[in-house]
Scaffold this active site. Structure first.
Site, PDB file in Angstrom:
ATOM      1  N   LYS A 222     -39.252  14.288   9.327  1.00  8.12           N
ATOM      2  CA  LYS A 222     -38.578  15.519   8.907  1.00  8.12           C
ATOM      3  C   LYS A 222     -38.516  15.607   7.390  1.00  8.12           C
ATOM      4  O   LYS A 222     -38.821  16.626   6.780  1.00  8.12           O
ATOM      5  CB  LYS A 222     -37.158  15.572   9.493  1.00  8.12           C
TER       6      LYS A 222
ATOM      7  N   LYS B 106     -47.707  25.292  12.885  1.00  5.06           N
ATOM      8  CA  LYS B 106     -46.728  25.068  13.955  1.00  5.06           C
ATOM      9  C   LYS B 106     -47.402  24.431  15.165  1.00  5.06           C
ATOM     10  O   LYS B 106     -46.846  23.602  15.833  1.00  5.06           O
ATOM     11  CB  LYS B 106     -46.070  26.380  14.374  1.00  5.06           C
TER      12      LYS B 106
HETATM   13  C1  AGP Z   1     -42.872  18.032  13.926  1.00 10.44           C
HETATM   14  O1  AGP Z   1     -41.827  18.449  13.066  1.00 10.44           O
HETATM   15  C2  AGP Z   1     -44.208  18.538  13.495  1.00 10.44           C
HETATM   16  N1  AGP Z   1     -44.202  19.941  13.313  1.00 10.44           N
HETATM   17  C3  AGP Z   1     -45.350  18.017  14.338  1.00 10.44           C
HETATM   18  O2  AGP Z   1     -45.319  16.622  14.236  1.00 10.44           O
HETATM   19  C4  AGP Z   1     -45.316  18.352  15.860  1.00 10.44           C
HETATM   20  O3  AGP Z   1     -44.286  17.664  16.483  1.00 10.44           O
HETATM   21  C5  AGP Z   1     -46.666  17.903  16.451  1.00 10.44           C
HETATM   22  O4  AGP Z   1     -47.689  18.646  15.838  1.00 10.44           O
HETATM   23  C6  AGP Z   1     -46.740  18.092  17.971  1.00 10.44           C
HETATM   24  O5  AGP Z   1     -46.645  19.460  18.271  1.00 10.44           O
HETATM   25  P1  AGP Z   1     -46.422  19.890  19.818  1.00 10.44           P
HETATM   26  O6  AGP Z   1     -45.083  19.356  20.219  1.00 10.44           O
HETATM   27  O7  AGP Z   1     -46.474  21.385  19.815  1.00 10.44           O
HETATM   28  O8  AGP Z   1     -47.525  19.269  20.621  1.00 10.44           O
END
Ligand code: AGP
Length: 618
Positions: A495, A613
């Site tokens: 984070k 995202k």
């Molecule tokens: C977490 O804060 C990130 N944005 C990133 O690690 C995310 O958790 C990861 O890309 C997995 O995404 P998902 O849960 O949509 O598969």
């Protein structure tokens, strides 16, 4: 959450409704629909995908001045036109848009089908259209009230009747609705951002209220589900009128400066939705409808591999410990970006793979999942986005129901993933040797999580902001934890990295003396996740070791731990809960700290540089 808007007035409703939906796009959606009363009948259009697709289906000759429209975030039923709202009854004269979840829709639907109603969609919402139809002999208002009396769950609904084209009727229970009072026009919406370009004069509806909206007046009623609906009390609205001072942008964030902070503060609600209807306290059980069809196969498994990326992977690392503790099942957790290239285990008859993904579209997680599917290994998904690729390709799964997560940083999705993993661990445990008594205790503690989460938010927000201000010029942080909070340390570090761009690394506290402690000095603060649990004494020793090397310590610990003041430089408290649930509470101050560090550096905390995202590319 879905977006809702209704309009009745002197202008053409279609462009007003379509533009209102565009202002609701930020909420996340997968499809949309609109119904307009025009020339004596209601015209309906629906589209999957972006609002522009819906706009193409609304002819310029739709001149009607009353209508309702909706953006759908799927909870029940695939994202497609058929499941988009408004949902319609058999007569084709009652059009319903709904935001929320009807928990008992299956029972209601079965009853309605027995009574001859024909359903066209897989949604829970369509049940409302047919219930209202069934009660129409009482007139539109009472038909809605009598129908809602039967509903368990949450709703914000707006209803348009072909036979009553002078009004829109809306009702609220837990899903927000706001009435707009314009000049010779009235509007209703799921949030003010959809209507601010028409009026800033609003009335926010409360739970248990119904409103009849006409173009030049509104009638607000309180309806008590336990009373006969005919005993409605008209409510005085003179004291309810408010003026919205927000800009559209801040209205979309519900008054928060950023989506990330809004979503951090949404966690009591998202946890409530993730747990809703799934905790059976009296027999210490987790009810997981999405696993019903494979529950017998789950009884036979003797090994689990959990996989995901980023925060989802870290949730899995905590879930592994939960599952092992409650069910005794050996459980591995693997980064999907690595697992996808590994040789799969030879003995896989009784193996299950759990793919965790908020978006349900992460390329590496999907690739790892497909490797297991090729070998006919049982696959489960823990996914937030209904109808996403991973949710469709797994054999079964559990939806998070955390609502759309707009901020790039995963916050409410993470705590929802942990809550769902705790439910899965309870489910698997009770299929095996976990005693009912122990299951009941876990169920009770799980049910407390939303209010404990609210408690943490209220009591740590200001302190987290102050600590971020104090450390905003530091550029290196170590996060350490043990056991359940070992992965929490890595999530806290993630984070901070992605929101403030500071260097932060997670570390098992037991590993400190094997290298990381060499980094510690007065310029390298440590965040210690140290609740009063089975490994607290070890954490306390680690903190002493850091203190003796002039390292600054920010501790997350359990309320009542007064000794922390003699060890740490700063501390944030969390309330007592089961050891396996502490990460759900401990992560909240870490989310807030990361958020305020990013804000103190003037960064775009909702869209951090270089990040997306959903990482749909490898
Ligand atoms: C977490 O804060 C990130 N944005 C990133 O690690 C995310 O958790 C990861 O890309 C997995 O995404 P998902 O849960 O949509 O598969």
């Amino acid at each position: 959450m879905c977006g809702i808007i209704g309009y009745i007035g002197k202008h053409k409703a279609t462009p007003i409704l379509v533009n209102g939906l565009k202002r609701l796009e930020y909420r996340g959606y997968d499809s949309s629909g609109i119904a307009i009363f025009n020339d004596g009948k209601i015209y309906l259009a629906k589209a999957k995908g972006r609002i522009i697709e819906l706009e193409k289906k609304t002819p310029s000759n739709w001149d009607g001045n009353i209508g309702i429209a909706h953006t759908r975030w799927a909870t029940h039923g695939e994202p497609n036109e058929q499941n988009a709202h408004p949902q319609v009854d058999c007569s084709g004269k009652i059009f319903v848009c709904h935001n929320g979840i009807i928990e008992n829709y299956k029972e209601l639907k079965e009853e309605l089908i027995k009574n001859g109603h024909k359903f066209k969609s897989d949604t829970d919402t369509e049940v409302l259209s047919h219930l209202i139809e069934k009660n129409m002999r009482y007139g539109p208002e009472l038909a809605i009230a009598k129908s809602l009396k039967l509903v368990k769950g949450t709703y914000g609904i707006v209803v348009l009747f072909a036979n009553y084209p002078d009004r829109i009727i809306a009702a609220r229970n837990s899903s927000p609705l706001v009435i707009g009072i314009g000049n010779g026009e009235r509007l209703i919406a799921s949030d003010a951002s959809a209507i601010l370009n028409r009026t800033r004069n609003v009335i926010y509806m409360n739970d248990g209220e119904m409103v009849v909206i006409r173009k030049d007046n509104i009638k607000l009623f309180g309806f008590n589900k336990n009373q006969d609906p005919s005993a409605f009390q008209g409510l005085n609205i003179s004291k309810r009128k408010e003026k919205v001072e927000w800009t559209i942008d801040s209205a979309q964030k519900n008054g928060y400066p950023h989506f990330m902070l809004k979503e951090v503060f949404e966690q009591p609600e998202s946890l409530t939705n993730s747990l809703r209807g799934r905790i059976i306290k009296n027999n210490g059980f987790a009810k997981l409808g999405g696993l019903e069809e494979i529950k017998n196969r789950l009884k036979k498994i003797d090994r689990i591999i959990i996989s995901g990326c980023g925060t989802a992977y870290l949730a899995g690392a905590i879930g592994k410990l939960m599952i092992e503790e409650l069910s005794g099942l050996p459980c591995e957790v693997e980064l999907a970006s690595e697992l996808r290239y590994r040789n799969l285990p030879a003995s896989r008859q009784n193996l299950a793979m759990v793919a965790i993904s908020q978006s349900g579209e992460t390329a590496d997680t999907l690739a790892a999942l497909r490797r297991f599917k090729e070998k006919n290994i049982l696959t489960l998904g823990i996914v937030n986005v209904v109808g996403s690729t991973i949710s469709r390709e797994t054999d079964a799964g559990i939806y998070n129901h955390a609502g759309p997560e707009i901020g790039v940083a995963s916050t409410k999705a993470f705590t929802s993933q942990l809550a769902v993993l705790a439910l899965l661990a309870l489910f698997l445990g009770r299929q095996r040797n976990l005693l009912k008594l122990d299951g009941k205790k876990i169920a009770e503690e799980l049910a407390l999580l939303p209010q404990l989460c609210h408690h943490v938010l209220i009591h740590s927000n200001k302190m987290a902001k102050a600590i971020a201000e104090k450390y905003k010029n530091f550029n290196n942080f170590l996060y350490m934890g043990r056991k359940y909070n070992f992965p929490t340390a890595f999530e806290g570090a993630l984070k901070l990295k992605e929101i403030s761009y500071a260097h932060a690394e997670g570390c098992g506290a037991g590993e400190m003396k094997h290298g990381p402690i060499a980094m510690i000095d007065e310029n390298f603060p440590t965040i210690a996740i140290a609740p009063l649990d089975s490994v607290y004494d070890k954490m306390a020793s680690n903190m002493e070791e850091i203190k003796s090397r002039h390292g600054k310590i920010i501790a997350i610990t359990t309320e009542g731990n007064k000794k922390i003041k003699h060890i740490a430089d700063d501390w944030l408290y969390i309330p007592k809960t089961l050891e396996m649930l502490t990460p759900i509470l401990a992560v909240i101050p870490l989310q807030l700290f990361a958020y305020y560090m990013g804000v103190s550096r003037g960064l775009d905390v909702d869209k951090p540089r270089n990040l997306a995202k959903s990482v749909t590319v490898e």
